[in-house]
Design a protein around this motif. Structure first.
Motif, PDB file in Angstrom:
ATOM      1  N   MET A 163       9.934  -6.816  -1.079  1.00 37.51           N
ATOM      2  CA  MET A 163       8.813  -6.690  -2.062  1.00 37.51           C
ATOM      3  C   MET A 163       7.704  -7.705  -2.115  1.00 37.51           C
ATOM      4  N   LEU A 164       7.829  -8.588  -1.318  1.00 42.12           N
ATOM      5  CA  LEU A 164       6.741  -9.545  -1.414  1.00 42.12           C
ATOM      6  C   LEU A 164       5.906  -9.484   0.154  1.00 42.12           C
ATOM      7  N   ASN A 165       4.730  -9.896  -0.022  1.00 40.57           N
ATOM      8  CA  ASN A 165       3.887  -9.946   1.044  1.00 40.57           C
ATOM      9  C   ASN A 165       4.429 -11.303   1.763  1.00 40.57           C
ATOM     10  N   PRO A 166       4.080 -11.480   3.287  1.00 38.76           N
ATOM     11  CA  PRO A 166       4.444 -12.577   4.140  1.00 38.76           C
ATOM     12  C   PRO A 166       4.074 -14.040   3.452  1.00 38.76           C
ATOM     13  N   SER A 167       3.194 -14.189   2.923  1.00 39.23           N
ATOM     14  CA  SER A 167       2.779 -15.377   2.121  1.00 39.23           C
ATOM     15  C   SER A 167       3.748 -15.755   1.034  1.00 39.23           C
ATOM     16  N   GLU A 168       3.625 -14.519   0.207  1.00 44.83           N
ATOM     17  CA  GLU A 168       4.770 -14.430  -1.136  1.00 44.83           C
ATOM     18  C   GLU A 168       6.120 -14.757  -0.511  1.00 44.83           C
ATOM     19  N   ARG A 169       6.547 -14.260   0.371  1.00 46.01           N
ATOM     20  CA  ARG A 169       8.031 -14.535   0.892  1.00 46.01           C
ATOM     21  C   ARG A 169       8.215 -15.947   1.154  1.00 46.01           C
ATOM     22  N   VAL A 170       7.401 -16.800   1.701  1.00 44.80           N
ATOM     23  CA  VAL A 170       7.510 -18.297   2.063  1.00 44.80           C
ATOM     24  C   VAL A 170       7.632 -18.979   0.529  1.00 44.80           C
ATOM     25  N   GLU A 171       6.604 -18.556  -0.096  1.00 46.53           N
ATOM     26  CA  GLU A 171       6.754 -19.096  -1.548  1.00 46.53           C
ATOM     27  C   GLU A 171       8.019 -18.928  -2.385  1.00 46.53           C
ATOM     28  N   PHE A 172       8.523 -17.482  -2.231  1.00 49.10           N
ATOM     29  CA  PHE A 172       9.910 -17.358  -2.747  1.00 49.10           C
ATOM     30  C   PHE A 172      10.881 -18.039  -2.157  1.00 49.10           C
ATOM     31  N   ALA A 173      11.017 -18.077  -0.820  1.00 47.57           N
ATOM     32  CA  ALA A 173      11.980 -18.820  -0.051  1.00 47.57           C
ATOM     33  C   ALA A 173      12.052 -20.288  -0.578  1.00 47.57           C
ATOM     34  N   TYR A 174      10.905 -21.019  -0.575  1.00 40.86           N
ATOM     35  CA  TYR A 174      10.751 -22.383  -1.419  1.00 40.86           C
ATOM     36  C   TYR A 174      11.396 -22.359  -2.734  1.00 40.86           C
ATOM     37  N   ALA A 175      10.917 -21.403  -3.855  1.00 36.48           N
ATOM     38  CA  ALA A 175      11.402 -21.443  -5.067  1.00 36.48           C
ATOM     39  C   ALA A 175      12.775 -21.118  -5.148  1.00 36.48           C
ATOM     40  N   TYR A 176      13.474 -20.292  -4.339  1.00 38.17           N
ATOM     41  CA  TYR A 176      14.823 -19.872  -4.414  1.00 38.17           C
ATOM     42  C   TYR A 176      15.627 -21.243  -3.826  1.00 38.17           C
ATOM     43  N   ARG A 177      15.261 -21.947  -2.999  1.00 36.76           N
ATOM     44  CA  ARG A 177      15.985 -23.187  -2.582  1.00 36.76           C
ATOM     45  C   ARG A 177      15.895 -24.087  -3.751  1.00 36.76           C
ATOM     46  N   GLN A 178      14.892 -24.298  -4.296  1.00 39.20           N
ATOM     47  CA  GLN A 178      14.645 -25.201  -5.133  1.00 39.20           C
ATOM     48  C   GLN A 178      15.485 -24.805  -6.543  1.00 39.20           C
ATOM     49  N   GLN A 179      15.624 -23.669  -6.869  1.00 39.30           N
ATOM     50  CA  GLN A 179      16.200 -23.064  -7.932  1.00 39.30           C
ATOM     51  C   GLN A 179      17.814 -23.378  -7.861  1.00 39.30           C
ATOM     52  N   LEU A 180      18.051 -22.859  -6.491  1.00 35.26           N
ATOM     53  CA  LEU A 180      19.494 -22.914  -6.215  1.00 35.26           C
ATOM     54  C   LEU A 180      20.057 -24.403  -6.352  1.00 35.26           C
ATOM     55  N   SER A 181      19.261 -25.391  -5.872  1.00 36.02           N
ATOM     56  CA  SER A 181      19.604 -26.915  -5.922  1.00 36.02           C
ATOM     57  C   SER A 181      19.740 -27.327  -7.197  1.00 36.02           C
ATOM     58  N   ILE A 182      18.929 -26.722  -8.074  1.00 41.39           N
ATOM     59  CA  ILE A 182      19.109 -27.260  -9.665  1.00 41.39           C
ATOM     60  C   ILE A 182      20.313 -26.592 -10.196  1.00 41.39           C
ATOM     61  N   PHE A 183      20.281 -25.381  -9.851  1.00 45.98           N
ATOM     62  CA  PHE A 183      21.747 -24.863 -10.413  1.00 45.98           C
ATOM     63  C   PHE A 183      23.201 -25.289  -9.736  1.00 45.98           C
ATOM     64  N   ILE A 184      23.173 -25.333  -8.638  1.00 45.67           N
ATOM     65  CA  ILE A 184      24.447 -25.881  -7.748  1.00 45.67           C
ATOM     66  C   ILE A 184      23.998 -27.234  -7.394  1.00 45.67           C
ATOM     67  N   THR A 185      24.614 -28.261  -7.775  1.00 46.96           N
ATOM     68  CA  THR A 185      24.374 -29.691  -7.572  1.00 46.96           C
ATOM     69  C   THR A 185      25.639 -30.386  -6.722  1.00 46.96           C
ATOM     70  N   HIS A 186      25.422 -31.533  -6.427  1.00 46.62           N
ATOM     71  CA  HIS A 186      26.506 -32.483  -5.664  1.00 46.62           C
ATOM     72  C   HIS A 186      27.149 -31.700  -4.669  1.00 46.62           C
ATOM     73  N   THR A 187      26.499 -30.872  -3.731  1.00 44.72           N
ATOM     74  CA  THR A 187      27.110 -30.189  -2.656  1.00 44.72           C
ATOM     75  C   THR A 187      25.850 -30.353  -1.591  1.00 44.72           C
ATOM     76  N   SER A 188      26.538 -30.479  -0.558  1.00 43.15           N
ATOM     77  CA  SER A 188      25.560 -30.603   0.814  1.00 43.15           C
ATOM     78  C   SER A 188      24.851 -29.092   1.123  1.00 43.15           C
ATOM     79  N   ASN A 189      25.757 -28.166   0.559  1.00 40.67           N
ATOM     80  CA  ASN A 189      25.072 -26.784   0.954  1.00 40.67           C
ATOM     81  C   ASN A 189      25.525 -25.681  -0.343  1.00 40.67           C
TER      82      ASN A 189
END
Length: 136
Positions: free
Chosen positions: A65-91
Motif C-alpha cells: 500500500m506504500l510507495n518505495p520511500s514509505e516502504r523503507v520508513e515502514f520497514a524501519y518502524a516495523y523493526r523498531q516496534q518489533l524489537s520493543i514488543f519482543i525483547t531479550h532475543t537475537s531474532n
C-alpha cells in the motif's frame, strides 16, 4: 435542536487503532518469557498478543500500500516496534514465528486480519502511512 457530529476518516482510523490497542491492553496476554523455535534463547513479550498480531498484520498488508520511500520508513518502524514488543532475543522474528504456531495467537491474528479487512483500502493505507511516521 440536534447537533450533527461529523467524523473524518482520519479520526475514525486513529480511533480504531487506539481502540484495538486498548482492547489488547484489557485482554492482555503477556507471557513473561517464551522459548523461540530453534533457539535456546528465551524472549520476553512486552505487549499483548493483540498488539503483536496487529503489528504482524501491518507487516503483511502495508508494503503493497506504500510507495518505495514509505516502504523503507515502514520497514524501519516495523523493526523498531518489533524489537520493543519482543525483547531479550537475537531474532524477534523467530519468536513471532513461534507465536504463529500457537492456537491462541493464531485466533488473535485472525481477529486482527478480519478487523483490518473490515475497513476500506484507503483507511488501511492511511493507517500504514501513519505507522511509518511513528517515532520510537
Amino acid at each position: 435542536m440536534k447537533r450533527l457530529i461529523t467524523v473524518s476518516v482520519d479520526s475514525l482510523c486513529i480511533t480504531g487503532f487506539v481502540c484495538v490497542l486498548l482492547l489488547g491492553a484489557i485482554q492482555s496476554s503477556h507471557a513473561g518469557a517464551i522459548k523461540a523455535v530453534g533457539s535456546s534463547n528465551y524472549a520476553e513479550l512486552n505487549a499483548s498478543l493483540y498488539e503483536i498480531a496487529l503489528l504482524q498484520v501491518f507487516s503483511e498488508m502495508c508494503p503493497s500500500m506504500l510507495n518505495p520511500s514509505e516502504r523503507v520508513e515502514f520497514a524501519y518502524a516495523y523493526r523498531q516496534q518489533l524489537s520493543i514488543f519482543i525483547t531479550h532475543t537475537s531474532n524477534p522474528k523467530d519468536t513471532l514465528n513461534f507465536l504463529s504456531s500457537q492456537p491462541k495467537y493464531r485466533l488473535t491474528l485472525k481477529k486482527m486480519r478480519d478487523w483490518t479487512q473490515s475497513y476500506p483500502w484507503s483507511v488501511n493505507q492511511r493507517m500504514c502511512q501513519d505507522f511509518t511516521k511513528m517515532t520510537f
